[in-house]
Design a protein around this motif. Structure first.
Motif, PDB file in Angstrom:
ATOM      1  N   VAL A  32     -33.045  -1.640 -59.306  1.00 44.12           N
ATOM      2  CA  VAL A  32     -32.720  -0.688 -58.251  1.00 44.12           C
ATOM      3  C   VAL A  32     -32.331  -1.421 -56.976  1.00 44.12           C
ATOM      4  N   ALA A  33     -31.603  -0.685 -56.124  1.00 37.09           N
ATOM      5  CA  ALA A  33     -31.154  -1.258 -54.863  1.00 37.09           C
ATOM      6  C   ALA A  33     -32.324  -1.463 -53.915  1.00 37.09           C
ATOM      7  N   LYS A  34     -32.244  -2.472 -53.090  1.00 41.51           N
ATOM      8  CA  LYS A  34     -33.226  -2.731 -52.044  1.00 41.51           C
ATOM      9  C   LYS A  34     -32.498  -2.888 -50.725  1.00 41.51           C
ATOM     10  N   PRO A  35     -33.159  -2.668 -49.611  1.00 39.97           N
ATOM     11  CA  PRO A  35     -34.541  -2.204 -49.462  1.00 39.97           C
ATOM     12  C   PRO A  35     -34.680  -0.744 -49.877  1.00 39.97           C
ATOM     13  N   TYR A  36     -35.917  -0.353 -50.191  1.00 35.84           N
ATOM     14  CA  TYR A  36     -36.172   0.990 -50.669  1.00 35.84           C
ATOM     15  C   TYR A  36     -36.132   2.004 -49.532  1.00 35.84           C
ATOM     16  N   LEU A  37     -35.850   3.260 -49.912  1.00 38.98           N
ATOM     17  CA  LEU A  37     -35.679   4.336 -48.946  1.00 38.98           C
ATOM     18  C   LEU A  37     -36.627   5.495 -49.252  1.00 38.98           C
ATOM     19  N   ALA A  38     -36.857   6.332 -48.241  1.00 37.33           N
ATOM     20  CA  ALA A  38     -37.585   7.588 -48.400  1.00 37.33           C
ATOM     21  C   ALA A  38     -36.844   8.669 -47.630  1.00 37.33           C
ATOM     22  N   ASP A  39     -37.073   9.914 -48.025  1.00 39.21           N
ATOM     23  CA  ASP A  39     -36.495  11.064 -47.330  1.00 39.21           C
ATOM     24  C   ASP A  39     -37.615  12.083 -47.130  1.00 39.21           C
ATOM     25  N   MET A  40     -37.897  12.423 -45.875  1.00 34.77           N
ATOM     26  CA  MET A  40     -38.995  13.337 -45.566  1.00 34.77           C
ATOM     27  C   MET A  40     -38.661  14.802 -45.817  1.00 34.77           C
ATOM     28  N   HIS A  41     -37.388  15.110 -46.103  1.00 32.99           N
ATOM     29  CA  HIS A  41     -37.027  16.508 -46.323  1.00 32.99           C
ATOM     30  C   HIS A  41     -35.749  16.595 -47.130  1.00 32.99           C
ATOM     31  N   SER A  42     -35.853  17.063 -48.376  1.00 36.75           N
ATOM     32  CA  SER A  42     -34.699  17.117 -49.255  1.00 36.75           C
ATOM     33  C   SER A  42     -34.794  18.321 -50.182  1.00 36.75           C
ATOM     34  N   HIS A  43     -33.616  18.890 -50.479  1.00 34.53           N
ATOM     35  CA  HIS A  43     -33.493  19.905 -51.520  1.00 34.53           C
ATOM     36  C   HIS A  43     -32.543  19.412 -52.610  1.00 34.53           C
ATOM     37  N   TYR A  44     -32.308  18.122 -52.672  1.00 35.73           N
ATOM     38  CA  TYR A  44     -31.262  17.577 -53.524  1.00 35.73           C
ATOM     39  C   TYR A  44     -31.492  17.931 -54.995  1.00 35.73           C
ATOM     40  N   LEU A  54     -26.875  16.112 -63.373  1.00 35.70           N
ATOM     41  CA  LEU A  54     -27.649  15.250 -62.495  1.00 35.70           C
ATOM     42  C   LEU A  54     -28.933  14.807 -63.181  1.00 35.70           C
ATOM     43  N   ASP A  55     -29.209  13.535 -63.122  1.00 33.51           N
ATOM     44  CA  ASP A  55     -30.517  12.993 -63.478  1.00 33.51           C
ATOM     45  C   ASP A  55     -31.093  12.428 -62.185  1.00 33.51           C
ATOM     46  N   LEU A  56     -31.982  13.200 -61.544  1.00 33.41           N
ATOM     47  CA  LEU A  56     -32.462  12.806 -60.224  1.00 33.41           C
ATOM     48  C   LEU A  56     -33.243  11.500 -60.282  1.00 33.41           C
ATOM     49  N   ALA A  57     -34.015  11.307 -61.335  1.00 33.44           N
ATOM     50  CA  ALA A  57     -34.770  10.060 -61.448  1.00 33.44           C
ATOM     51  C   ALA A  57     -33.825   8.864 -61.482  1.00 33.44           C
ATOM     52  N   ARG A  58     -32.746   8.972 -62.233  1.00 37.99           N
ATOM     53  CA  ARG A  58     -31.781   7.884 -62.326  1.00 37.99           C
ATOM     54  C   ARG A  58     -31.070   7.677 -60.993  1.00 37.99           C
ATOM     55  N   HIS A  59     -30.708   8.792 -60.339  1.00 39.23           N
ATOM     56  CA  HIS A  59     -30.023   8.697 -59.046  1.00 39.23           C
ATOM     57  C   HIS A  59     -30.923   8.046 -58.009  1.00 39.23           C
ATOM     58  N   MET A  60     -32.207   8.405 -57.991  1.00 30.25           N
ATOM     59  CA  MET A  60     -33.139   7.794 -57.050  1.00 30.25           C
ATOM     60  C   MET A  60     -33.273   6.301 -57.308  1.00 30.25           C
ATOM     61  N   ALA A  61     -33.437   5.939 -58.570  1.00 28.03           N
ATOM     62  CA  ALA A  61     -33.604   4.523 -58.902  1.00 28.03           C
ATOM     63  C   ALA A  61     -32.360   3.726 -58.549  1.00 28.03           C
ATOM     64  N   ASP A  62     -31.190   4.276 -58.855  1.00 27.16           N
ATOM     65  CA  ASP A  62     -29.959   3.528 -58.633  1.00 27.16           C
ATOM     66  C   ASP A  62     -29.653   3.347 -57.153  1.00 27.16           C
ATOM     67  N   THR A  63     -30.109   4.283 -56.320  1.00 21.18           N
ATOM     68  CA  THR A  63     -29.854   4.176 -54.882  1.00 21.18           C
ATOM     69  C   THR A  63     -31.037   3.599 -54.120  1.00 21.18           C
ATOM     70  N   GLY A  64     -32.137   3.292 -54.812  1.00 20.70           N
ATOM     71  CA  GLY A  64     -33.311   2.752 -54.143  1.00 20.70           C
ATOM     72  C   GLY A  64     -34.095   3.789 -53.366  1.00 20.70           C
TER      73      GLY A  64
END
Length: 362
Positions: A32-44, A54-64
């Motif tokens: 996965v990409a680094k540095p890692y990210l967080a989002d405090m508010h999402s409806h994605y 959409l595979d959200l788990a894959r999208h999260m991992a691929d974008t860090g």
């Protein structure tokens, strides 16, 4: 070559293959990409139709994107868009909010299971996110589903909710919202009981959409660290008669009160046209505004709060590849590695862990 450019191209290749009905390339399995990210508010992934599955788990991992507060609205059936923004359109009957929230939450639970995406339920789960394993923090946008019954917070906790926003777009017995005439004078005694229940159970309290008087009430009602998950800091803050994007803003004074408690303010991705005072127009100016917020309240109190898929038409970021682009730009702004880590992920992770570790019941 910038590693984030590789990530963006990898995502584009995967999307194109999926649209064409082909198997996604094996590069999805890359680190996965680094540095890692967080989002405090999402409806994605909740609302908008997609050109490919959409595979959200894959999208999260691929974008860090390692920690995502996935926020379920609870008043969506009782609001409508008006010339002044979203407003309450009808009054829910007794029990309707509670039933609608359970239905919506069940749908999101099914999505997470389909993606094999783990929830952040404990401090150990947050540590896993910090170490590079994606986690979704189940959140609510509004606590209207409680229908004035603080004891229901415990049931929400049992369902996996770990982030609770008090106010949204309909009249609430818990306190006043920014986009309507105040009637309570801030946080109500009932709202204070809900805040206390969140403190007891280890749920982060989110004050977004609430008035400055509500913020004061939350800070007085509990010693826990709250967040303001999504909007922006304007020059003076807004009033309920202002255009919605101004009404929803924080004043610097209120933002500093949140920071003084140890909390964080998240920046949204709403697009506004024809107002030179509104600073966010694209990924570059989003990064600029994050830097300005760091100067106003300190980098320990700023985070991403994109409102992805909830920010209205033409939002300046449409997915987490776009947020990775923002992170890339912020790395060129001269912030220290510690400051970048805190804005990207550390601030929200710290607050969530403090809430979970401070729970007085299990």
């Amino acid at each position: 070559m910038n590693p984030f450019d590789i990530t963006r191209r990898r995502f584009a290749l995967g999307a194109a293959a999926a649209v064409a009905g082909l198997q996604a390339p094996s590069v999805w399995a890359q680190p996965v990409a680094k540095p890692y990210l967080a989002d405090m508010h999402s409806h994605y992934g909740m609302f908008l139709p997609r050109l490919f599955g959409l595979d959200l788990a894959r999208h999260m991992a691929d974008t860090g994107t390692m920690l995502l507060a996935w926020s379920a609205t609870d008043d969506h059936r009782w609001i409508a868009m008006t010339p002044t923004g979203w407003q309450q359109s009808r009054q829910p009957a007794p029990g309707e909010l509670w039933a609608a929230f359970q239905q919506r939450l069940a749908g999101y639970e099914d999505k997470l299971k389909g993606w094999n995406l783990a929830k952040a339920l404990t401090a150990a789960d947050v540590d896993a996110a910090l170490a590079g394993s994606p986690r979704v923090l189940l959140a609510t946008e509004g606590a209207n589903f409680l229908e004035g019954r603080p004891e229901r917070v415990a049931q929400a906790h049992a369902w996996g909710v770990r982030h609770l926003q008090l106010i949204h777009f309909i009249q609430s017995p818990l306190g006043d919202r920014q986009t309507a005439e105040p009637v309570h004078g801030g946080l109500t005694p009932l709202g204070a009981k809900v805040v206390a229940e969140c403190r007891r159970l280890g749920i982060v309290v989110d004050m977004a959409h609430g008035t400055s008087a509500l913020v004061d009430g939350v800070l007085e009602a509990s010693d826990a660290i709250p967040v303001w998950s999504h909007s922006w800091i304007s020059a003076q803050g807004g009033g309920w008669t202002d255009p919605s994007y101004i009404a929803r803003s924080l004043s610097p004074a209120t933002a500093r009160k949140i920071a003084a408690r140890g909390g964080a303010v998240g920046l949204w991705t709403v697009r506004v046209n024809r107002d030179p005072a509104y600073p966010v127009h694209n990924a570059t100016t989003y990064a600029d505004e994050i830097v300005r917020m760091c100067e106003l309240v300190g980098p320990n109190h700023v985070a991403f709060g994109t409102d992805m898929e909830g920010a209205g038409p033409g939002a300046i970021l449409s997915n987490y590849v776009d947020l990775r682009d923002v992170a890339d730009k912020l790395m060129q702004r001269g912030l220290s590695e510690v400051a970048l880590h805190n804005v990207f992920l550390g601030n929200y992770a710290r607050i969530v862990k403090a809430a979970m570790n401070g729970a007085t019941t299990t």
